[in-house]
Design an enzyme around this catalytic site. Structure first.
Site, PDB file in Angstrom:
ATOM      1  N   PRO A  66       1.177  -1.656  -0.309  1.00  0.00           N
ATOM      2  CA  PRO A  66       0.054   0.050  -0.250  1.00  0.00           C
ATOM      3  C   PRO A  66       0.845   1.102   0.221  1.00  0.00           C
ATOM      4  CG  PRO A  66      -0.441  -1.209   1.975  1.00  0.00           C
ATOM      5  CD  PRO A  66       1.153  -2.221   0.825  1.00  0.00           C
ATOM      6  N   HIS A  67       0.057   2.716  -0.072  1.00  0.00           N
ATOM      7  CA  HIS A  67       1.280   3.455  -0.982  1.00  0.00           C
ATOM      8  C   HIS A  67       0.536   4.751  -0.508  1.00  0.00           C
ATOM      9  CE1 HIS A  67       1.194   1.614  -5.426  1.00  0.00           C
ATOM     10  NE2 HIS A  67       1.309   2.462  -5.545  1.00  0.00           N
ATOM     11  N   GLY A  68       0.862   5.740  -0.854  1.00  0.00           N
ATOM     12  CA  GLY A  68      -0.153   7.081  -0.990  1.00  0.00           C
ATOM     13  C   GLY A  68       0.850   7.970  -1.135  1.00  0.00           C
TER      14      GLY A  68
END
Length: 151
Positions: A66-68
């Site tokens: 997951p990344h943002g």
């Protein structure tokens, strides 16, 4: 930047309880916010959820990255967790996920962001690395394994 420079012991947690995708993303956001006081948990969670709406970051074989992106930050934050039990995460192979390597990057670091994601994917994609991560029984062991393997 080497991956071991991103990861800290405070952001490496073994056997996190989690029963849902959102619950795991909340745990990741909480861990990152507690370690880096400049980031707010809600902002971190919103960044992860926004990215997941585009498509799942579950890359298969029980692994998700997951990344943002963060608007008002110049700091890169990485979180590595394993969960007590695998969690349904809409991964590309429809298998539940138990290894999560989350990354939060400043909005203007796109090129570096892609290189770092590729390095994380290569590390986690190695079945021996994934197997060793799953065998870790505590957070210290997980951190030491990850930082000794990542470069």
């Amino acid at each position: 930047m080497k991956l071991e420079q991103l990861l800290s012991p405070d952001c490496t947690v073994c056997a996190v309880p989690g029963t849902s995708k959102k619950g795991v993303l909340q745990q990741i956001s909480r861990i990152a916010a507690n370690a880096f006081k400049t980031a707010k948990e809600k902002e971190l969670l919103n960044a992860l959820i926004a990215r997941e709406k585009l498509s799942s970051t579950g890359i298969g074989k029980g692994i998700a990255i997951p990344h943002g992106r963060l608007l008002d930050s110049q700091q890169i934050i990485a979180v590595l967790i394993t969960t007590e039990t695998p969690v349904s995460f809409d991964a590309i192979d429809d298998q539940p996920v138990d290894i999560f390597f989350a990354l939060f990057v400043p909005e203007d670091h796109c090129h570096q962001h892609l290189q770092t994601l590729a390095a994380i994917a290569a590390f986690l994609g190695d079945k021996d690395n994934a197997r060793r991560l799953r065998k870790c029984t505590n957070s210290k062991q997980l951190f030491e394994l990850a930082t000794n393997q990542l470069d």
